[in-house]
Design a protein around this motif. Structure first.
Motif, PDB file in Angstrom:
ATOM      1  N   ALA A 163       0.790  -1.126   0.049  1.00 17.62           N
ATOM      2  CA  ALA A 163      -0.239   0.213  -0.688  1.00 17.62           C
ATOM      3  C   ALA A 163       0.647   1.077  -0.202  1.00 17.62           C
ATOM      4  CB  ALA A 163      -0.456  -0.297   1.141  1.00 17.62           C
ATOM      5  N   SER A 164       2.383   0.963  -0.377  1.00 14.33           N
ATOM      6  CA  SER A 164       3.023   2.305  -0.594  1.00 14.33           C
ATOM      7  C   SER A 164       2.774   3.134  -1.395  1.00 14.33           C
ATOM      8  CB  SER A 164       4.772   1.414  -0.524  1.00 14.33           C
ATOM      9  OG  SER A 164       5.777   2.726  -0.415  1.00 14.33           O
ATOM     10  N   HIS A 165       3.090   4.060  -1.397  1.00 12.71           N
ATOM     11  CA  HIS A 165       3.308   5.605  -2.253  1.00 12.71           C
ATOM     12  C   HIS A 165       4.533   6.003  -2.532  1.00 12.71           C
ATOM     13  CE1 HIS A 165      -1.618   6.632  -2.328  1.00 12.71           C
ATOM     14  NE2 HIS A 165      -1.413   5.467  -1.071  1.00 12.71           N
ATOM     15  N   PRO A 166       4.927   6.687  -4.019  1.00 10.46           N
ATOM     16  CA  PRO A 166       3.705   6.473  -4.593  1.00 10.46           C
ATOM     17  C   PRO A 166       4.274   5.021  -5.111  1.00 10.46           C
ATOM     18  CG  PRO A 166       5.734   7.422  -5.845  1.00 10.46           C
ATOM     19  CD  PRO A 166       5.747   7.112  -3.958  1.00 10.46           C
ATOM     20  N   PHE A 167       4.425   4.323  -5.425  1.00  8.61           N
ATOM     21  CA  PHE A 167       5.613   2.291  -5.592  1.00  8.61           C
ATOM     22  C   PHE A 167       4.479   1.488  -4.850  1.00  8.61           C
ATOM     23  CE2 PHE A 167       8.596   5.647  -7.124  1.00  8.61           C
ATOM     24  CZ  PHE A 167       7.555   5.319  -8.104  1.00  8.61           C
ATOM     25  N   PRO A 168       2.959   1.614  -5.090  1.00  7.30           N
ATOM     26  CA  PRO A 168       2.983   0.002  -3.744  1.00  7.30           C
ATOM     27  C   PRO A 168       3.371  -1.541  -5.236  1.00  7.30           C
ATOM     28  CG  PRO A 168       0.834   0.741  -5.463  1.00  7.30           C
ATOM     29  CD  PRO A 168       2.742   2.004  -5.912  1.00  7.30           C
ATOM     30  N   GLN A 169       4.555  -1.471  -4.673  1.00  3.01           N
ATOM     31  CA  GLN A 169       4.948  -2.680  -5.343  1.00  3.01           C
ATOM     32  C   GLN A 169       5.691  -3.282  -4.488  1.00  3.01           C
ATOM     33  OE1 GLN A 169       4.427  -0.046  -8.657  1.00  3.01           O
ATOM     34  NE2 GLN A 169       5.535  -1.683  -9.465  1.00  3.01           N
ATOM     35  N   LEU A 170       5.589  -4.792  -4.716  1.00  2.60           N
ATOM     36  CA  LEU A 170       6.110  -6.031  -3.455  1.00  2.60           C
ATOM     37  C   LEU A 170       8.064  -4.863  -3.795  1.00  2.60           C
ATOM     38  CD1 LEU A 170       6.701  -8.228  -2.295  1.00  2.60           C
ATOM     39  CD2 LEU A 170       7.384 -10.054  -4.131  1.00  2.60           C
ATOM     40  N   ARG A 171       8.986  -5.339  -2.507  1.00  3.74           N
ATOM     41  CA  ARG A 171      10.056  -4.529  -3.555  1.00  3.74           C
ATOM     42  C   ARG A 171      10.962  -6.286  -3.556  1.00  3.74           C
ATOM     43  NH1 ARG A 171       6.902  -0.545  -3.153  1.00  3.74           N
ATOM     44  NH2 ARG A 171       8.300   1.026  -2.747  1.00  3.74           N
ATOM     45  N   GLN A 172      12.095  -5.461  -3.589  1.00  3.15           N
ATOM     46  CA  GLN A 172      12.981  -6.802  -4.372  1.00  3.15           C
ATOM     47  C   GLN A 172      14.028  -6.915  -2.625  1.00  3.15           C
ATOM     48  OE1 GLN A 172      16.415  -6.650  -5.437  1.00  3.15           O
ATOM     49  NE2 GLN A 172      16.294  -4.502  -4.946  1.00  3.15           N
ATOM     50  N   PRO A 173      15.057  -8.210  -2.909  1.00  2.00           N
ATOM     51  CA  PRO A 173      14.629  -9.600  -4.244  1.00  2.00           C
ATOM     52  C   PRO A 173      13.131 -10.192  -3.435  1.00  2.00           C
ATOM     53  CG  PRO A 173      16.530  -9.628  -2.926  1.00  2.00           C
ATOM     54  CD  PRO A 173      16.013  -8.634  -2.215  1.00  2.00           C
ATOM     55  N   ALA A 174      12.607 -10.849  -4.971  1.00  2.00           N
ATOM     56  CA  ALA A 174      12.210 -11.528  -4.261  1.00  2.00           C
ATOM     57  C   ALA A 174      11.288 -12.876  -5.416  1.00  2.00           C
ATOM     58  CB  ALA A 174      10.422 -10.469  -4.470  1.00  2.00           C
ATOM     59  N   TRP A 175      10.913 -14.004  -4.146  1.00  2.00           N
ATOM     60  CA  TRP A 175      10.987 -15.101  -4.675  1.00  2.00           C
ATOM     61  C   TRP A 175       9.779 -15.207  -5.417  1.00  2.00           C
ATOM     62  CZ3 TRP A 175      13.634 -18.571  -7.762  1.00  2.00           C
ATOM     63  CH2 TRP A 175      15.181 -18.804  -7.179  1.00  2.00           C
ATOM     64  N   VAL A 176       8.474 -15.516  -6.064  1.00  2.00           N
ATOM     65  CA  VAL A 176       7.355 -16.206  -6.428  1.00  2.00           C
ATOM     66  C   VAL A 176       7.149 -17.218  -6.458  1.00  2.00           C
ATOM     67  CG1 VAL A 176       5.390 -15.958  -7.254  1.00  2.00           C
ATOM     68  CG2 VAL A 176       6.330 -13.615  -6.456  1.00  2.00           C
ATOM     69  N   LEU A 177       6.978 -18.120  -6.129  1.00  2.00           N
ATOM     70  CA  LEU A 177       6.456 -20.004  -6.404  1.00  2.00           C
ATOM     71  C   LEU A 177       4.998 -20.653  -6.632  1.00  2.00           C
ATOM     72  CD1 LEU A 177       9.381 -21.452  -3.487  1.00  2.00           C
ATOM     73  CD2 LEU A 177       9.261 -20.086  -5.747  1.00  2.00           C
ATOM     74  N   GLY A 178       5.011 -21.040  -7.642  1.00  3.37           N
ATOM     75  CA  GLY A 178       3.898 -21.408  -8.048  1.00  3.37           C
ATOM     76  C   GLY A 178       3.265 -20.701  -8.886  1.00  3.37           C
ATOM     77  N   ALA A 179       3.667 -19.405  -9.896  1.00  5.36           N
ATOM     78  CA  ALA A 179       2.877 -18.505 -10.673  1.00  5.36           C
ATOM     79  C   ALA A 179       3.168 -19.943 -11.829  1.00  5.36           C
ATOM     80  CB  ALA A 179       3.357 -17.124 -10.510  1.00  5.36           C
ATOM     81  N   ARG A 180       2.376 -19.017 -12.966  1.00  2.09           N
ATOM     82  CA  ARG A 180       2.764 -19.748 -14.319  1.00  2.09           C
ATOM     83  C   ARG A 180       2.449 -18.494 -15.121  1.00  2.09           C
ATOM     84  NH1 ARG A 180      -2.839 -22.525 -13.683  1.00  2.09           N
ATOM     85  NH2 ARG A 180      -3.517 -20.432 -12.362  1.00  2.09           N
ATOM     86  N   GLN A 181       3.081 -18.781 -16.596  1.00  7.07           N
ATOM     87  CA  GLN A 181       2.976 -17.650 -17.232  1.00  7.07           C
ATOM     88  C   GLN A 181       2.301 -18.233 -18.475  1.00  7.07           C
ATOM     89  OE1 GLN A 181       7.290 -17.463 -19.234  1.00  7.07           O
ATOM     90  NE2 GLN A 181       5.916 -16.819 -21.799  1.00  7.07           N
ATOM     91  N   PHE A 182       1.349 -17.256 -18.521  1.00  8.54           N
ATOM     92  CA  PHE A 182      -0.076 -17.127 -19.659  1.00  8.54           C
ATOM     93  C   PHE A 182       0.233 -16.893 -20.541  1.00  8.54           C
ATOM     94  CE2 PHE A 182      -1.858 -18.199 -15.764  1.00  8.54           C
ATOM     95  CZ  PHE A 182      -3.244 -18.416 -15.401  1.00  8.54           C
ATOM     96  N   PHE A 183       0.752 -17.099 -21.139  1.00  8.06           N
ATOM     97  CA  PHE A 183       1.045 -16.112 -23.228  1.00  8.06           C
ATOM     98  C   PHE A 183       2.596 -16.700 -23.101  1.00  8.06           C
ATOM     99  CE2 PHE A 183      -1.127 -13.167 -20.150  1.00  8.06           C
ATOM    100  CZ  PHE A 183      -2.353 -12.935 -21.190  1.00  8.06           C
ATOM    101  N   VAL A 184       2.389 -16.848 -24.722  1.00 14.36           N
ATOM    102  CA  VAL A 184       3.788 -16.948 -25.877  1.00 14.36           C
ATOM    103  C   VAL A 184       4.325 -15.757 -26.285  1.00 14.36           C
ATOM    104  CG1 VAL A 184       3.067 -19.163 -25.926  1.00 14.36           C
ATOM    105  CG2 VAL A 184       2.495 -17.512 -27.367  1.00 14.36           C
ATOM    106  N   ASP A 185       5.508 -15.966 -27.060  1.00 12.36           N
ATOM    107  CA  ASP A 185       5.956 -14.645 -27.694  1.00 12.36           C
ATOM    108  C   ASP A 185       6.765 -13.836 -26.086  1.00 12.36           C
ATOM    109  OD1 ASP A 185       5.298 -15.611 -30.010  1.00 12.36           O
ATOM    110  OD2 ASP A 185       3.864 -14.301 -30.105  1.00 12.36           O
ATOM    111  N   LEU A 186       7.124 -14.418 -25.659  1.00 16.19           N
ATOM    112  CA  LEU A 186       7.974 -13.574 -24.385  1.00 16.19           C
ATOM    113  C   LEU A 186       9.373 -13.860 -24.702  1.00 16.19           C
ATOM    114  CD1 LEU A 186       8.898 -11.869 -21.559  1.00 16.19           C
ATOM    115  CD2 LEU A 186       8.683 -13.862 -20.516  1.00 16.19           C
ATOM    116  N   ASP A 187      10.374 -12.541 -24.309  1.00 10.52           N
ATOM    117  CA  ASP A 187      11.832 -13.061 -24.674  1.00 10.52           C
ATOM    118  C   ASP A 187      12.391 -11.459 -24.040  1.00 10.52           C
ATOM    119  OD1 ASP A 187      11.767 -11.377 -26.540  1.00 10.52           O
ATOM    120  OD2 ASP A 187      13.180 -11.821 -28.018  1.00 10.52           O
TER     121      ASP A 187
END
Length: 493
Positions: free
Chosen positions: A359-383
């Motif tokens: 809920a931070s301002h102005p950048f409400p995002q997870l700080r690094q370094p961070a791991w996310v386990l169990g997530a999936r890539q939903f689209f192709v054509d990523l490089d």
């Protein structure tokens, strides 16, 4: 019945074989058992078959009673294995945190899920290879009649987050939090509909109330919800697999890291090289990334590199700013931008947790370094080049085929094993001294040998006169400083 092997079914042997196969046992014995018992039950005296069976197999006998006994012993071993299997109690996904947490009620929604799907211009392209066939109507029906009426946070119509905030997000350095797949889908559906969390100004609602809810990010989030509607692991109100977010401790300072790096030989790092579209000659004597993980792009599409994930279970590495997702809030509606922004589109579960857990301002995002386990890539054509914007649904995105048992906090959960996600900041500024646009352009784009690249970078910084002054010094450095291993560092700087 006693005196024959007729009650020894092939299905029993196959079940036994499948269980033992997971224990790396040889299948040869069980092939022999099936063949032998079928042979004895039929009363066929075929010595050639007996001779073909392993010598230590009890069924390799003309004694039908002995064969029957062997079959019953085998059945007992199967039941024993089944009992052991039942002892592994696999828990449904749930909220788990390494510190205190708080529950927050949702504010009223601002739009229906049908309107959110329409705003995202999602065309029903949700025909996954696994699970139910879905479209815009069935997804909305599932959200309204299943997801929203069966709230996943212990039956409460709210959401739970770790408390208190630390280091500009709710997880904090050295801590972790886990959510079930249903909980993540619930959070995403509520924010797509414009709901916020009372007394907790979560970043995901703030993000989805910008133009992001009508662009590529919205399509990504709706695709995630559609996958949940199709997901067999979420049927009948089940929570489904677990997703874990783990923050590393505060990173070492750049000065300290460079001090260690000064005496750390790259030969001990275990690195492999992918010469992706660099135009340089092959680097001899340096281990290479296997071809399935390193293919240069073509004129019509991307190749495979460290972001494409061509290797089995290859970690997706997001070289972030201080926070995951980059400068996307208020600046991007869809793809565009750099690596950070694209990964938030391709990995909607990562994006949802990245924004919701701050809920931070102005950048409400997870700080690094961070791991996310169990997530999936939903689209192709990523490089890693970010050249290609025609991202399309990967219909083979796993729903339940890639789940594995994972021990976590004394319990066993199911978790997607397809694409671990790591975000960290690479603070490489300052290596070239006075950094300018032209200076960095040469470092990033020059496919020529390092010595020539070095000379051009010096010219860009100091001009030709200064280059003449250090020309003798640079000649000596080019033979040692720009050996193949250090050339990699210089060229990537």
């Amino acid at each position: 019945p006693m005196g024959s092997c007729s009650n020894f079914s092939a299905s029993l042997a196959l079940r036994y074989l499948s269980k033992l196969a997971t224990m790396h046992a040889s299948p040869l014995l069980f092939i022999g058992v099936i063949a032998c018992c079928s042979h004895v039950a039929a009363g066929v005296e075929d010595k050639r078959l007996s001779e073909a069976i392993l010598g230590d197999d009890e069924c390799a006998s003309d004694d039908a009673t002995r064969c029957s006994l062997s079959a019953r012993q085998l059945r007992g071993e199967v039941l024993s294995l089944e009992a052991q299997e039942e002892e592994v109690d696999v828990s449904d996904g749930e909220f788990v945190a390494s510190k205190f947490f708080g529950s927050f009620d949702w504010t009223p929604t601002q739009r229906t899920i049908e309107a959110a799907i329409q705003d995202a211009k999602w065309n029903g392209d949700g025909q996954f290879h696994e699970g139910e066939i879905v479209n815009a109507v069935s997804v909305a029906k599932w959200v309204n009649e299943d997801l929203l009426v069966n709230p996943p946070f212990n039956g409460a119509h709210g959401a739970i987050v770790p408390m208190p905030a630390s280091g500009d997000d709710q997880v904090g350095p050295g801590n972790y939090v886990a959510y079930s797949r249903r909980q993540v889908c619930y959070i995403v559906a509520k924010t797509l509909m414009g709901a916020g969390t009372k007394e907790y100004d979560n970043g995901l609602t703030r993000f989805m109330n910008t133009c992001a809810r009508t662009g590529g990010f919205a399509k990504s989030m709706v695709t995630l919800v559609a996958s949940c509607a199709a997901d067999p692991t979420l049927k009948d109100g089940k929570q489904g697999p677990l997703l874990v977010v783990a923050r590393g401790a505060d990173p070492t300072s750049v000065q300290a890291a460079r001090g260690v790096a000064a005496s750390a030989p790259l030969s001990n790092a275990g690195l492999r090289v992918c010469q992706y579209d660099d135009g340089a000659a092959p680097l001899d004597g340096i281990p290479k990334v296997p071809s399935e993980g390193c293919v240069s792009a073509t004129g019509s599409g991307p190749g495979k590199d460290f972001m494409s994930g061509g290797l089995h279970r290859q970690v997706v590495v997001d070289i972030t700013a201080s926070w995951l997702g980059g400068y996307v809030l208020g600046n991007a509606c869809g793809l565009g931008g750099g690596q950070d922004e694209r990964l938030m589109v391709y990995f909607p579960e990562v994006a949802a947790l990245t924004f919701f857990l701050s809920a931070s301002h102005p950048f409400p995002q997870l700080r690094q370094p961070a791991w996310v386990l169990g997530a999936r890539q939903f689209f192709v054509d990523l490089d890693g080049t970010g050249r290609y914007n025609d991202y399309v649904l990967d219909k083979a995105v796993p729903l339940n085929s890639d789940l594995e048992n994972v021990q976590f906090k004394g319990k066993t959960y199911k978790m997607s094993s397809s694409r671990p996600f790591l975000g960290f900041m690479s603070e490489s500024q300052g290596f070239l001294g006075k950094e300018t646009y032209d200076n960095l352009k040469w470092a990033r784009h020059s496919p020529t040998p390092c010595a020539a690249s070095y000379r051009r970078r010096i010219e860009a910084v100091d001009g030709p006169t200064e280059t003449d002054r250090i020309s003798e010094q640079s000649k000596a450095e080019q033979s040692s400083c720009f050996a193949p291993t250090t050339c990699l560092c210089a060229c990537t700087s």
